[in-house]
Design a protein around this motif. Structure first.
Motif, short mmCIF file in Angstrom:
data_model
loop_
_atom_site.label_atom_id
_atom_site.label_comp_id
_atom_site.label_asym_id
_atom_site.label_seq_id
_atom_site.Cartn_x
_atom_site.Cartn_y
_atom_site.Cartn_z
N UNK A 151 -40.78 43.46 17.64
CA UNK A 151 -40.04 43.70 18.88
C UNK A 151 -38.55 43.67 18.58
N UNK A 152 -37.80 44.21 19.53
CA UNK A 152 -36.35 44.15 19.37
C UNK A 152 -35.86 42.74 19.67
N UNK A 153 -35.11 42.17 18.75
CA UNK A 153 -34.49 40.86 18.99
C UNK A 153 -32.99 41.10 19.15
N UNK A 154 -32.45 40.80 20.33
CA UNK A 154 -31.02 41.07 20.55
C UNK A 154 -30.15 40.31 19.54
N UNK A 155 -29.05 40.93 19.13
CA UNK A 155 -28.16 40.32 18.14
C UNK A 155 -27.66 38.96 18.61
N UNK A 156 -27.53 38.78 19.93
CA UNK A 156 -27.01 37.51 20.45
C UNK A 156 -27.95 36.34 20.13
N UNK A 157 -29.25 36.62 20.01
CA UNK A 157 -30.20 35.55 19.68
C UNK A 157 -29.88 35.00 18.30
N UNK A 158 -29.76 35.89 17.32
CA UNK A 158 -29.46 35.46 15.95
C UNK A 158 -28.11 34.76 15.89
N UNK A 159 -27.16 35.28 16.64
CA UNK A 159 -25.82 34.68 16.63
C UNK A 159 -25.87 33.25 17.15
N UNK A 160 -26.56 33.06 18.27
CA UNK A 160 -26.57 31.73 18.90
C UNK A 160 -27.38 30.70 18.10
N UNK A 161 -28.51 31.13 17.52
CA UNK A 161 -29.29 30.12 16.79
C UNK A 161 -28.57 29.69 15.51
N UNK A 162 -27.57 30.46 15.09
CA UNK A 162 -26.86 30.08 13.87
C UNK A 162 -25.73 29.09 14.11
N UNK A 163 -25.54 28.67 15.35
CA UNK A 163 -24.59 27.56 15.58
C UNK A 163 -25.12 26.35 14.81
N UNK A 164 -24.21 25.68 14.10
CA UNK A 164 -24.67 24.64 13.18
C UNK A 164 -25.37 23.48 13.90
N UNK A 165 -25.00 23.23 15.18
CA UNK A 165 -25.67 22.14 15.91
C UNK A 165 -27.17 22.41 15.99
N UNK A 166 -27.53 23.69 16.07
CA UNK A 166 -28.94 24.05 16.15
C UNK A 166 -29.53 24.30 14.77
N UNK A 167 -28.79 25.05 13.97
CA UNK A 167 -29.35 25.57 12.72
C UNK A 167 -29.67 24.46 11.72
N UNK A 168 -28.84 23.44 11.68
CA UNK A 168 -29.00 22.44 10.62
C UNK A 168 -29.70 21.16 11.09
N UNK A 169 -30.02 21.07 12.38
CA UNK A 169 -30.62 19.82 12.84
C UNK A 169 -32.14 19.94 12.84
N UNK A 170 -32.78 18.86 12.42
CA UNK A 170 -34.22 18.82 12.36
C UNK A 170 -34.72 18.24 13.68
N UNK A 171 -36.03 18.31 13.90
CA UNK A 171 -36.60 17.72 15.12
C UNK A 171 -36.15 16.26 15.22
N UNK A 172 -35.62 15.84 16.36
CA UNK A 172 -34.96 14.53 16.41
C UNK A 172 -35.93 13.35 16.30
N UNK A 173 -35.69 12.49 15.31
CA UNK A 173 -36.47 11.27 15.18
C UNK A 173 -35.79 10.11 15.91
#
Lengths: 125, 448
Positions: free
Chosen positions: B79-101
């Motif tokens: 499916x088409x994934x809008x470019x904004x999805x990839x851009x937003x998930x690459x914010x480091x707060x999201x990209x580098x954090x693991x499921x919170x323990x």
């Protein structure tokens, strides 16, 4: 109806004929804090002495309730599903958990009476 | 911390401690002929430029999904994934954090999970959803185990329309736990009699809709049959976009709904990482696997988020936990949530309609080809065709001519005698030119 007898895991059993009513002691409910959920066995389940009969979940922990005697589950306290806090309010009365038809009443001799349990609590305090 | 490589004595000590004499014994579960003996036959050294040249040439032998007309689905959808999805998930707060323990410190992460759960619950028509599973197949296996706990029974009935890899995962779990599985034979026309397979020992019946062959299924009669025997209905989907067009599984009576969320916000990713969706009734929440974010207020009365009902989970309940999953597919779930937020309800419905329209247009074109039969009476964005040539050969021939034409059913069901069937998907990514090219090349391949 017999006097309650206690296990070292803080369960009590009150025997009437060949059926024992099982719950957790006053001391145990006080240690657990507010009980928020009780996972009950099914009527007809066979339990062995020392095996898990139920799970009591409080805001602090989830603890197994071990059966103080062997037998078959003949009743569970359905009222706990909607009102688990009955265990805090009246652990030895309305807060009972399961009724077990005893298969070996001699096992009860291994349990403590009220006075022995109170002494036991002093040793673990 | 110092890094000290192991020597032979260290290895011997560790092997002795776990009670094996040779490291190969640890890999006993992998068939011997599937194991690598010795080293790979590759040069010991090459320059960066040389490595780049070699790997580029190897990669060039792939036919990439985006580079040719592409009609493959069967559990993973382009499916088409809008470019904004990839851009937003690459914010480091999201990209580098693991499921919170230590969860409550990460309010942003918890809020994302909470919103994700809300979307999944709405989409599936259920009351509560968890923070995601590894993928659709493991979510399906976990749903089966949950049904066993709820019903205190241990037999699962699997529809012949269930994706065979989902059925394999369930069968693997069952074989380890000593549970029973009844797998109905492949059901290409959704004509199986599930009710007859359900008895008093059945904990759950697992039904996929749209099924593996593309048929949407009416779950209501299956729910009635299950309920009559005290069994639960587990509804499965592999194509999340279908929920924008079809009546929700919850509305049709499902007790547990599981599925693959890859279609929304996530690329094909060579088969993973994906995101498993899992939803159920509130009354079953305590037996649900996985993490669950909840909304509450803090000491000052402000809206805040927590991980709730953690007593179900492994870090508290140990071996009595509802599942050994202590994590979730955080980043894929985030991508799902962002794409869903961008689409909104209307957008998802429109996307679903475009998918359906595109696959109807595709079916119309393919049906005109001599010898090709559309097997389905109904479908969403995927259907099965019968061809006069062996499907595997045909798909190879199509690929050589630059068309990824779908999945030969025999690839997943080699012994089912379904060698002439191809499962074909049509999504919003297919243009009219793609469909014309597919039809033209297919006609060519069938006339030689």
């Amino acid at each position: 109806m017999s006097q309650p007898r206690f296990s070292k895991d803080h369960e009590y059993i009150i025997v009437d004929g060949d059926v024992g009513t099982v719950g957790i002691s006053e001391h145990a409910q006080a240690q657990l804090g507010d009980v928020v959920f009780v996972e009950l066995p099914a009527v007809g389940d066979k339990v062995a002495k020392g095996a898990q009969a139920a799970v009591v979940e409080s805001v602090k922990a989830a603890s197994e309730v071990f059966s103080p005697a062997s037998g078959e589950v003949v009743a569970v306290n359905g009222a706990l599903e909607g009102e688990p806090s009955l265990i805090n309010e009246d652990a030895m009365g309305k807060g009972w958990i399961v009724k077990i038809k005893l298969s070996d009443p001699a096992e009860l001799d291994e349990l403590m009476d009220e006075a022995a349990y109170q002494d036991f609590l002093k040793t673990i305090a | 911390m110092r890094y000290l490589p192991l020597d032979a004595a260290d290895r011997a000590l560790m092997l002795a401690r776990v009670g094996v004499s040779h490291i190969d014994e640890i890999f006993a579960d992998i068939p011997a002929d599937k194991r690598l003996n010795g080293l790979l036959d590759i040069p010991t050294r090459k320059s960066e430029i040389e490595v780049d040249r070699i790997l580029s040439s190897l990669a060039g032998r792939n036919v990439a999904a985006g580079s040719v007309p592409f009609f493959l689905g069967a559990g993973a959808y382009r499916h088409h994934v809008p470019a904004s999805v990839d851009h937003l998930i690459q914010r480091s707060e999201f990209l580098t954090s693991y499921t919170p323990y230590q969860p409550e410190i990460a309010q942003g992460t918890l809020q994302v999970l909470f919103e994700f759960q809300t979307q999944v619950a709405a989409l599936t028509g259920m009351e509560v959803a968890n923070a995601s599973m590894y993928d659709g197949s493991t979510a399906c296996g976990e749903a089966m185990l949950m049904a066993h706990r709820l019903t205190r029974r241990n037999k699962a009935v699997l529809s012949g329309g269930l994706h065979s890899q989902y059925a394999d995962v369930a069968a693997t779990l069952a074989s380890m736990a000593g549970d029973k599985i009844v797998r109905l034979p492949p059901d290409i026309k959704a004509s199986e009699d599930l009710a007859a397979a359900i008895d008093e020992n059945t904990s759950c019946v697992i039904v996929q809709s749209p099924d593996f062959f593309g048929n949407p299924r009416d779950l209501a009669p299956i729910k009635a049959a299950a309920e009559a025997k005290g069994a639960l209905l587990i509804a499965v989907f592999t194509e999340a976009v279908s929920l924008g067009a079809l009546r929700s599984p919850g509305e049709m009576g499902a007790d547990i709904v599981v599925g693959e969320g890859q279609s929304i916000g996530n690329a094909l990713n060579f088969g993973g990482p994906y995101v498993g969706l899992f939803a159920t009734h509130l009354k079953y929440a305590r037996q649900m696997p996985g993490r669950l974010a909840g909304e509450t207020v803090d000491a000052d009365g402000r809206r805040s988020f927590v991980l709730t009902l953690s007593t179900r989970e492994q870090h508290i309940r140990r071996e009595k936990a509802t599942s050994n999953i202590c994590t979730n597919s955080g980043l894929c779930a985030l991508a799902f949530s962002i794409h869903m937020s961008l689409l909104g309800q209307t957008g998802l419905q429109r996307l679903a309609r475009v998918n359906h329209a595109n696959s109807v247009a595709l079916a119309d074109r393919l049906a005109e080809i001599k010898g090709v039969e559309i097997v389905n009476q109904y479908f969403f964005n995927e259907f099965t065709i019968r061809t006069p040539r062996v499907a595997e050969e045909l798909i190879e021939a199509l690929a050589k001519r630059g068309i990824i034409g779908g999945l030969p059913v025999s690839r997943l069901l080699p012994d089912a005698g379904l060698d002439d069937l191809i499962v074909v998907a049509g999504t919003e990514t297919n243009s009219d030119e793609d469909r014309a090219a597919f039809a033209a090349v297919l006609t060519q391949c069938l006339s030689v």
